[in-house]
Design a protein around this motif. Structure first.
Motif, short mmCIF file in Angstrom:
data_model
loop_
_atom_site.label_atom_id
_atom_site.label_comp_id
_atom_site.label_asym_id
_atom_site.label_seq_id
_atom_site.Cartn_x
_atom_site.Cartn_y
_atom_site.Cartn_z
N ILE A 118 0.83 -1.21 0.00
CA ILE A 118 0.00 0.00 0.00
C ILE A 118 0.86 1.26 0.00
O ILE A 118 0.65 2.17 -0.81
CB ILE A 118 -0.95 -0.01 1.22
CG1 ILE A 118 -1.92 -1.18 1.11
CG2 ILE A 118 -1.71 1.31 1.32
CD1 ILE A 118 -2.83 -1.34 2.32
N TYR A 119 1.84 1.34 0.89
CA TYR A 119 2.72 2.50 0.98
C TYR A 119 3.55 2.65 -0.30
O TYR A 119 3.73 3.76 -0.81
CB TYR A 119 3.64 2.35 2.20
CG TYR A 119 4.49 3.56 2.51
CD1 TYR A 119 3.94 4.68 3.11
CD2 TYR A 119 5.85 3.57 2.20
CE1 TYR A 119 4.73 5.79 3.41
CE2 TYR A 119 6.64 4.67 2.51
CZ TYR A 119 6.06 5.77 3.10
OH TYR A 119 6.84 6.86 3.39
N LYS A 124 0.73 3.65 -3.20
CA LYS A 124 0.00 4.91 -3.05
C LYS A 124 0.91 6.10 -2.74
O LYS A 124 0.78 7.16 -3.34
CB LYS A 124 -1.04 4.76 -1.93
CG LYS A 124 -2.22 3.89 -2.31
CD LYS A 124 -3.28 3.95 -1.22
CE LYS A 124 -4.54 3.22 -1.63
NZ LYS A 124 -5.60 3.28 -0.60
N THR A 125 1.82 5.92 -1.79
CA THR A 125 2.65 7.04 -1.35
C THR A 125 3.86 7.24 -2.25
O THR A 125 4.19 8.38 -2.61
CB THR A 125 3.11 6.82 0.11
OG1 THR A 125 1.96 6.63 0.94
CG2 THR A 125 3.90 8.02 0.61
N SER A 158 -4.14 -3.83 -2.94
CA SER A 158 -4.65 -3.03 -4.06
C SER A 158 -5.76 -3.76 -4.81
O SER A 158 -6.71 -3.13 -5.30
CB SER A 158 -3.51 -2.67 -5.02
OG SER A 158 -2.89 -3.83 -5.53
N GLU A 197 -8.96 -3.32 -2.89
CA GLU A 197 -9.51 -1.96 -2.99
C GLU A 197 -10.02 -1.65 -4.39
O GLU A 197 -11.15 -1.16 -4.57
CB GLU A 197 -8.45 -0.94 -2.58
CG GLU A 197 -8.92 0.50 -2.67
CD GLU A 197 -7.82 1.49 -2.35
OE1 GLU A 197 -8.11 2.70 -2.31
OE2 GLU A 197 -6.68 1.06 -2.14
N GLN A 198 -9.20 -1.93 -5.41
CA GLN A 198 -9.52 -1.50 -6.76
C GLN A 198 -10.47 -2.45 -7.50
O GLN A 198 -11.37 -2.01 -8.22
CB GLN A 198 -8.23 -1.32 -7.56
CG GLN A 198 -7.30 -0.26 -6.99
CD GLN A 198 -5.98 -0.17 -7.71
OE1 GLN A 198 -5.80 -0.76 -8.79
NE2 GLN A 198 -5.02 0.53 -7.13
#
Length: 397
Positions: free
Chosen positions: A37-38, A41-42, A232, A235-236
């Motif tokens: 995730i990091y 996304k980040t 991901s 979520e997606q």
């Protein structure tokens, strides 16, 4: 005097058990949730980079297991564990600056350095008088930490990414500080035979166990290739929040843990290890196919339950099959061989999953993993277990 030694041992076990829980909690959170995730996304990194980072972590961890025993023979347990955890802390801390792919992969590899010493030290502290009870406790602590880390991390990531990251760094610092209270004595490790003799025995074991190798490598590859893309994908593709994803992990984990003992007893009672393996792998493959179809949350919850029960059916039968191949008085070498080959799948799986996701999307990773589990089930369905019995006789000669 004996009472004081017993108390000291108990206090030491409690201390390293707490350190083990913290280390595994952070490890599960970092590998299953934070890195995917990091990183995506980040830091905006591609799935193949995230997969390569997770593979690099496991590669370093596996390679260092070979030298940890050597270090524990020559230095105190505190020094070895402390040095490893400090290096791992540096790796986690450097993730926030790892904007380039090579830096991200390097930080994940650095994080893998401190993972193996604490577990090996735990094993050396187990007493012969209470081996089964203490091993059961250690595995419970290991599973609780590794499983709860991603669940808590996913919920917190919905609130704040920076808070979650800082919490994991703080827990890593706490684990390092706790090592200050560890004993300065050396680990009580067994005497090792000469390397040439070990290699000769290893060659013979591999030749006799060659029928088990496909299942050993492919199942860990199929499972670990999902790690870089799971958050991901949830979520997606499935439209799930971090909390809903955590619920799925919790349900699957609870049913897997709760089903281990009943499934193990049923497998022993029915003497049907082959059919437990076939059914378990087939159900796992079917569950992954259904997840790849993009169903809603409640369907995914049911699928998660099926996957957990499938795992509980596979694990006892699989470990019983492996245990029957371990030659008497060479348990360490036998299990070392098994762990090494299962580790090969864990090392290549995340990198393969990341490459497939970058090439053809995350759904393709699920289909590939499902095919691998289906092939394993088909292999054990079509292959007569009499052949396994023959190779078992060869390994025990």
């Amino acid at each position: 005097m004996r009472t004081n030694q017993s108390y000291s041992f108990g206090a030491e076990m409690r201390l390293i058990s707490v350190i083990l829980f913290i280390v595994e909690f952070v490890r599960g959170a970092v590998l299953v949730s934070l890195l995917p995730i990091y990183g995506a996304k980040t830091l905006g990194l591609a799935p193949d980079v995230i997969g390569a980072a997770i593979s690099a972590h496991y590669l370093v961890d596996t390679l260092l297991k070979m030298v940890t025993g050597y270090l524990l023979d020559r230095f105190s347990t505190r020094i070895v564990v402390q040095a490893g955890l400090i290096i791992s802390l540096i790796g986690v801390y450097c993730l926030q600056f790892a904007e380039l792919p090579w830096m991200f992969i390097g930080a994940a590899a650095l994080y893998g350095i401190g993972m193996s010493p604490i577990w090996i030290v735990c094993l050396t502290k187990v007493s012969k008088q209470r081996r089964a009870a203490q091993m059961g406790l250690l595995y419970t602590i290991w599973m609780a930490g590794l499983g709860s880390g991603p669940i808590v991390c996913n919920i917190l990531l919905d609130v704040s990414v920076s808070f979650t990251y800082n919490l994991l760094v703080s827990l890593s610092v706490a684990a390092c500080l706790l090592t200050l209270f560890m004993s300065k004595e050396r680990a009580d490790t067994p005497i090792r035979m000469p390397l040439r003799k070990q290699l000769a025995i290893l060659k013979g074991r591999l030749r006799a166990m060659r029928l088990l190798l496909p299942g050993m490598i492919l199942q860990t590859t199929g499972a670990s290739m999902l790690v870089p893309i799971l958050p991901s994908f949830a979520e997606q593709e499935l439209g799930l929040t971090g909390t809903q994803y955590s619920i799925l992990l919790t349900v699957g984990g609870i049913l897997a843990a709760a089903g281990l003992i009943p499934m193990g007893k049923l497998s022993d009672k029915m003497n049907g290890k082959k059919w437990f393996l076939v059914a378990g792998f087939a159900a796992f493959a079917l569950g992954l196919c259904m997840l790849a179809s993009g169903l809603g949350f409640w369907y995914c919850l049911l699928i998660s339950a099926v996957l957990g029960l499938s795992y509980s059916a596979i694990l006892p039968a699989w470990n019983a099959l492996l245990a029957s191949y371990v030659p008497p008085k060479q348990e360490g070498l036998g299990w070392g061989v098994f762990s090494t080959f299962e580790g090969i799948g864990v090392m290549i799986g995340p990198a393969a999953g990341g490459l497939i996701a970058a090439w053809n999307g995350e759904i393709a990773v699920f289909w590939t993993s499902a095919v691998l589990f289906g092939l394993i089930g088909l292999f054990y369905l079509c292959f007569p277990f009499q052949a396994f019995a023959a190779s078992k006789k060869a390994i025990n000669k």
